[in-house]
Design an enzyme around this catalytic site. Structure first.
Site, PDB file in Angstrom:
ATOM      1  N   ALA A 206       0.855  -1.203   0.000  1.00 10.76           N
ATOM      2  CA  ALA A 206       0.000   0.000   0.000  1.00 10.76           C
ATOM      3  C   ALA A 206       0.879   1.236   0.000  1.00 10.76           C
ATOM      4  O   ALA A 206       2.101   1.137  -0.031  1.00 10.76           O
ATOM      5  CB  ALA A 206      -0.894  -0.026   1.230  1.00 10.76           C
ATOM      6  N   ASN A 207       0.273   2.413   0.024  1.00 10.78           N
ATOM      7  CA  ASN A 207       1.048   3.647   0.181  1.00 10.78           C
ATOM      8  C   ASN A 207       0.309   4.594   1.115  1.00 10.78           C
ATOM      9  O   ASN A 207      -0.775   4.286   1.603  1.00 10.78           O
ATOM     10  CB  ASN A 207       1.349   4.285  -1.185  1.00 10.78           C
ATOM     11  CG  ASN A 207       0.087   4.685  -1.914  1.00 10.78           C
ATOM     12  OD1 ASN A 207      -0.671   5.535  -1.451  1.00 10.78           O
ATOM     13  ND2 ASN A 207      -0.170   4.054  -3.065  1.00 10.78           N
ATOM     14  N   ARG A 208       0.898   5.747   1.363  1.00 12.74           N
ATOM     15  CA  ARG A 208       0.394   6.622   2.431  1.00 12.74           C
ATOM     16  C   ARG A 208      -0.737   7.546   1.995  1.00 12.74           C
ATOM     17  O   ARG A 208      -1.161   8.394   2.768  1.00 12.74           O
ATOM     18  CB  ARG A 208       1.537   7.489   2.960  1.00 12.74           C
ATOM     19  CG  ARG A 208       2.641   6.708   3.620  1.00 12.74           C
ATOM     20  CD  ARG A 208       3.680   7.668   4.187  1.00 12.74           C
ATOM     21  NE  ARG A 208       4.926   7.000   4.499  1.00 12.74           N
ATOM     22  CZ  ARG A 208       5.124   6.285   5.605  1.00 12.74           C
ATOM     23  NH1 ARG A 208       4.147   6.150   6.477  1.00 12.74           N
ATOM     24  NH2 ARG A 208       6.282   5.703   5.815  1.00 12.74           N
TER      25      ARG A 208
END
Ligand code: CTP
Length: 408
Positions: A206-208
């Site tokens: 995932a990413n932020r």
């Protein structure tokens, strides 16, 4: 712009209430019909006779004493815009909570017209987290906030909290009225949030990205009259008038956007798409006793580049660029590479900018090379700036070629 507009001017109980008289006078001079509403608190600071004399009709203060049995719905439904100047901490709290305590709060809840709120209070009150939370709530709902200025306050203190100057308030009202529904009749497609690429049955890459900037663009587009479809990976409150398609992976997002793109007049690609995904997704959960897994990655499709390659004539394509260095050069190269009309670049390493924040600071680069920078502000204001440029790009592209050369 203001001529013939029906503007409800709400005045609450603050020392700056006297400046509402000047706001009213300027609006009336510009041809607006000003309907003044005062709270009981406001009457401690200015006389209703003063405001009645300078507005377009007598002041109203109560739900019960007016000629109409339902003054709030009448005022709310017929207004082209409502402005509250000054707005006290109490008014901000009641409005944010949906609490109808007097005629003004009833009018605010009984309207679909745009609302401009101009807070004024002591610095300590303005900076209190409760007040700031209420301001953020109102902003997220599309209320336009005219921030107070630094200066001398009642009692001789100096600090932030002084009501914005009447000319700034009137300029904000003009800007809101001119934005109006400039996206009416258009289909705006927005993507939001970070994609999640499965590793096994329970884990993802995932990413932020929080998705907040994409949601703000969707909310702003809907408020400006567009039909909005939001392709989202996150679960945030859905803005009014927006249809959401929920997806998780880059492949799902690509499928949804490829289907929507042909009917879109504007696409804003605010999502943070993973650039890599595991080649193989394990069927069950990878167990520790199986040893440390080697996760081999492959690139995901570049969705935006694909949309740029098959962009129909007249469609405005907007991309984002999350950068940590060489902001402008990287943004310009992405704009060319992906065949975009506008790219919104942010330095995600800067404080308060980009991922997970409620604020953002961006550099907007258009295909022709025009560059605008927006200093740190809330994401709704960034959305407003992006869509205003989109409207400008559409207007420029509909000028016939013969005329365009004449306007140079
Ligand atoms: N984007 C996309 N599909 C991808 C990667 C990015 O559609 N697989 C879009 C993003 O939504 C954004 C724009 O392309 O609007 C730029 O994304 P960004 O992550 O800044 O750049 P990349 O193209 O991924 O390049 P790099 O990672 O080298 O910065």
């Amino acid at each position: 712009m203001l001529a013939g507009k029906r503007i409800v001017l709400g005045v609450t109980g603050g020392i700056a209430a006297y400046k509402a008289v000047e706001v009213s006078r300027r609006l009336v001079d510009a041809g607006a019909h000003v309907v003044p509403v005062m709270t009981a608190g406001a009457e401690h600071f200015i006389g209703r006779t003063t405001l009645s004399a300078l507005a377009s009709e007598p002041v109203q203060t109560s739900l019960w004493d007016e000629a109409s049995p339902i003054p709030h719905t009448l005022l709310g439904q017929t207004a082209d815009l409502i402005v509250v100047a000054p707005a006290t901490a109490r008014l901000l709290a009641a409005y944010a909570a949906g609490l109808s305590t007097d005629l003004l709060t009833n009018v605010l809840l009984a309207t679909r017209a745009p609302v401009v709120v101009c807070p004024a209070m002591h610095t300590e009150m303005w900076e209190h987290p409760a007040v700031q939370a209420n301001v953020a709530t109102l902003r997220s709902r599309g209320v336009h906030i005219v921030e107070p200025e630094e200066g001398r306050l009642a009692g001789g203190d100096v600090g932030a909290g002084r009501l914005a100057a009447p000319e700034r308030i009137v300029a904000a009202i003009e800007a809101v009225l001119s934005a109006g529904d400039d996206l009416a009749g258009l289909h705006v497609v927005v993507s939001a949030g970070g994609t999640r690429e499965p590793i096994d049955a329970v884990r993802v890459i995932a990413n932020r990205s929080s998705g907040k900037q994409g949601y703000a663009v969707a909310a702003e587009a809907a408020a400006r009259g567009a039909r909005v479809t939001l392709v989202s990976t996150v679960d945030l409150p859905v803005p009014g008038g927006v249809v959401v398609r929920t997806v998780e992976t880059a492949a799902q997002m690509q499928a949804a956007l490829t289907e929507l793109a042909p009917s879109a007049d504007v696409i804003v690609m605010a999502a943070a798409v993973a650039d890599f995904r595991p080649v193989v997704v394990a069927a069950g959960k990878l167990k520790k006793d199986q040893g440390i897994p080697q996760i081999v990655l492959e690139p995901t499709p570049d969705i935006l580049a694909g949309l740029g390659a098959s962009k129909p004539a007249g469609q405005v394509l907007v991309g984002f660029a999350a950068e940590t260095s060489d902001l402008l050069a990287n943004a310009e190269s992405k704009l060319q590479r992906k065949n975009l009309d506008l790219i919104v670049a942010n330095d995600v390493a800067a404080p308060g900018v980009g991922f997970q924040h409620d604020t953002n600071a961006v550099t907007l680069v258009q295909r022709g090379g025009e560059v605008d920078t927006i200093a740190l502000t809330d994401k709704r204001s960034i959305a407003r700036a992006i869509l205003t440029i989109v409207v400008g790009i559409r207007a420029a592209s509909t000028i016939p070629n013969s005329k365009r050369s004449l306007t140079k």
